[in-house]
Design an enzyme around this catalytic site. Sequence first.
Site, PDB file in Angstrom:
ATOM      1  N   SER A 274    -103.702  41.854  40.069  1.00 45.81           N
ATOM      2  CA  SER A 274    -104.665  40.951  40.715  1.00 45.81           C
ATOM      3  C   SER A 274    -104.154  39.516  40.873  1.00 45.81           C
ATOM      4  O   SER A 274    -104.928  38.555  40.763  1.00 45.81           O
ATOM      5  CB  SER A 274    -106.008  40.980  39.987  1.00 45.81           C
ATOM      6  OG  SER A 274    -106.553  42.291  40.031  1.00 45.81           O
TER       7      SER A 274
ATOM      8  N   GLY B 236    -105.597  45.930  40.759  1.00 43.49           N
ATOM      9  CA  GLY B 236    -106.540  46.259  41.823  1.00 43.49           C
ATOM     10  C   GLY B 236    -107.988  45.960  41.504  1.00 43.49           C
ATOM     11  O   GLY B 236    -108.889  46.418  42.209  1.00 43.49           O
TER      12      GLY B 236
ATOM     13  N   GLU C 235     -97.522  44.964  33.862  1.00 45.05           N
ATOM     14  CA  GLU C 235     -98.749  45.128  34.640  1.00 45.05           C
ATOM     15  C   GLU C 235     -99.797  45.819  33.768  1.00 45.05           C
ATOM     16  O   GLU C 235     -99.775  47.056  33.638  1.00 45.05           O
ATOM     17  CB  GLU C 235     -98.485  45.994  35.876  1.00 45.05           C
ATOM     18  CG  GLU C 235     -97.469  45.421  36.836  1.00 45.05           C
ATOM     19  CD  GLU C 235     -97.654  45.960  38.252  1.00 45.05           C
ATOM     20  OE1 GLU C 235     -97.821  45.158  39.162  1.00 45.05           O
ATOM     21  OE2 GLU C 235     -97.650  47.195  38.431  1.00 45.05           O
TER      22      GLU C 235
ATOM     23  N   GLU D 234     -99.316  53.741  38.484  1.00 45.93           N
ATOM     24  CA  GLU D 234     -99.917  54.773  39.349  1.00 45.93           C
ATOM     25  C   GLU D 234     -99.049  56.034  39.356  1.00 45.93           C
ATOM     26  O   GLU D 234     -99.560  57.146  39.430  1.00 45.93           O
ATOM     27  CB  GLU D 234    -100.119  54.208  40.767  1.00 45.93           C
ATOM     28  CG  GLU D 234    -101.289  53.235  40.798  1.00 45.93           C
ATOM     29  CD  GLU D 234    -101.186  52.123  41.821  1.00 45.93           C
ATOM     30  OE1 GLU D 234    -100.357  52.217  42.751  1.00 45.93           O
ATOM     31  OE2 GLU D 234    -101.929  51.130  41.678  1.00 45.93           O
TER      32      GLU D 234
ATOM     33  N   LYS E  29     -97.566  49.818  48.177  1.00 47.14           N
ATOM     34  CA  LYS E  29     -98.157  51.127  47.848  1.00 47.14           C
ATOM     35  C   LYS E  29     -98.263  51.962  49.132  1.00 47.14           C
ATOM     36  O   LYS E  29     -97.393  51.837  49.987  1.00 47.14           O
ATOM     37  CB  LYS E  29     -99.501  50.929  47.136  1.00 47.14           C
ATOM     38  CG  LYS E  29     -99.352  49.958  45.955  1.00 47.14           C
ATOM     39  CD  LYS E  29    -100.558  49.853  45.068  1.00 47.14           C
ATOM     40  CE  LYS E  29    -100.280  48.853  43.946  1.00 47.14           C
ATOM     41  NZ  LYS E  29    -101.358  48.724  42.979  1.00 47.14           N
TER      42      LYS E  29
ATOM     43  N   HIS F  66     -94.113  52.726  37.937  1.00 47.95           N
ATOM     44  CA  HIS F  66     -95.400  52.060  38.169  1.00 47.95           C
ATOM     45  C   HIS F  66     -96.524  52.869  37.508  1.00 47.95           C
ATOM     46  O   HIS F  66     -96.460  54.101  37.458  1.00 47.95           O
ATOM     47  CB  HIS F  66     -95.660  51.935  39.678  1.00 47.95           C
ATOM     48  CG  HIS F  66     -96.816  51.044  39.995  1.00 47.95           C
ATOM     49  ND1 HIS F  66     -98.123  51.482  39.929  1.00 47.95           N
ATOM     50  CD2 HIS F  66     -96.864  49.736  40.321  1.00 47.95           C
ATOM     51  CE1 HIS F  66     -98.930  50.472  40.235  1.00 47.95           C
ATOM     52  NE2 HIS F  66     -98.198  49.400  40.469  1.00 47.95           N
TER      53      HIS F  66
ATOM     54  N   ASN G 110     -95.508  45.008  46.444  1.00 42.96           N
ATOM     55  CA  ASN G 110     -95.608  46.468  46.359  1.00 42.96           C
ATOM     56  C   ASN G 110     -96.735  46.890  47.290  1.00 42.96           C
ATOM     57  O   ASN G 110     -97.906  46.720  46.962  1.00 42.96           O
ATOM     58  CB  ASN G 110     -95.902  46.889  44.912  1.00 42.96           C
ATOM     59  CG  ASN G 110     -96.126  48.389  44.795  1.00 42.96           C
ATOM     60  OD1 ASN G 110     -95.864  49.137  45.729  1.00 42.96           O
ATOM     61  ND2 ASN G 110     -96.612  48.832  43.647  1.00 42.96           N
TER      62      ASN G 110
HETATM   63  P1  13P Z   1    -102.814  44.334  42.639  1.00 43.47           P
HETATM   64  O1  13P Z   1    -102.052  43.045  42.904  1.00 43.47           O
HETATM   65  O2  13P Z   1    -103.496  44.874  43.852  1.00 43.47           O
HETATM   66  O3  13P Z   1    -103.683  44.223  41.450  1.00 43.47           O
HETATM   67  O4  13P Z   1    -101.698  45.446  42.297  1.00 43.47           O
HETATM   68  C1  13P Z   1    -100.766  45.146  41.329  1.00 43.47           C
HETATM   69  C2  13P Z   1     -99.742  46.209  41.363  1.00 43.47           C
HETATM   70  O5  13P Z   1     -99.998  47.343  41.003  1.00 43.47           O
HETATM   71  C3  13P Z   1     -98.420  45.848  41.887  1.00 43.47           C
HETATM   72  O6  13P Z   1     -97.472  46.819  41.575  1.00 43.47           O
END
Ligand code: 13P
Length: 254
Positions: free
Chosen positions: A209, A171, A165, A96, A11, A94, A9
Amino acid sequence: MNKKYCVANWKMNQSLEDCDIFIDKLNSELIHNGVEMIICPSFVHLTQMQKSLNDLQIKLGAQTISEYSNGAYTGETSAEMLNDLNINWTIIGHSERRQLFDETNDDINNKLKVSISKKINPILCIGETLTERKNRKTLEVLKRQIQVACDSIDFSNVEFVIAYEPVWAIGTGEAADLETISETHEQIRSILPELIASSNHISILYGGSVNPGNCKNIINIDNVDGFLIGGASLDPQKFLSIYTQMNEIGVESI
Ligand code: 13P
């Protein structure tokens, strides 16, 4: 044994040049071995990436999808538009999107319905916040997210994947610990039959992560069928390393 997935992903990251470099690397170095690789770049890079991918086994996906079919919805991208590009995967819900763009479980239910109607395979993201975990609400939150999102949906004509997640692990550089991942994936697996018909083959991915250093221990956990990777998926070397380490597991176990 459920199918294994390694999903990137990106983003709102990567330039077109970064995409080209990434694809060149995959075209020359990737060796497949049973794990499905899906890359989700920004909408605007999908066409170019589709053109430069020689390897048809690598799939591309969107990061979200409109809950509407068409019409006056400025800025939205419909399932039919993804069909036009032969994109048949999308991430939905997601954290976010939930937190920053106010997507609700009901919106996510509509998005799932629309994607399934156009044969686009959904990756449904679920996860609890740190406060919810501290208040011992994790299972309740995850159950509700799945229940409302999947209400009145028949997934039998698509590949349906769930990505767990934990919001607090995204992140941060600190993945959830192995015990937490194990316990939560087991809980998710155990509630699926009451929430979704024919849930046996639904793969459950972990995200938050994941990196080349921790992926091997995580993929070895029961009920973890792959990864949804943010930061580490931007670097082709790291992403390939994670994928390769999953392959090694795949060879032994499939
Ligand atoms: P990270 O791997 O940067 O923690 O992000 C995970 C994520 O949100 C994947 O959709």
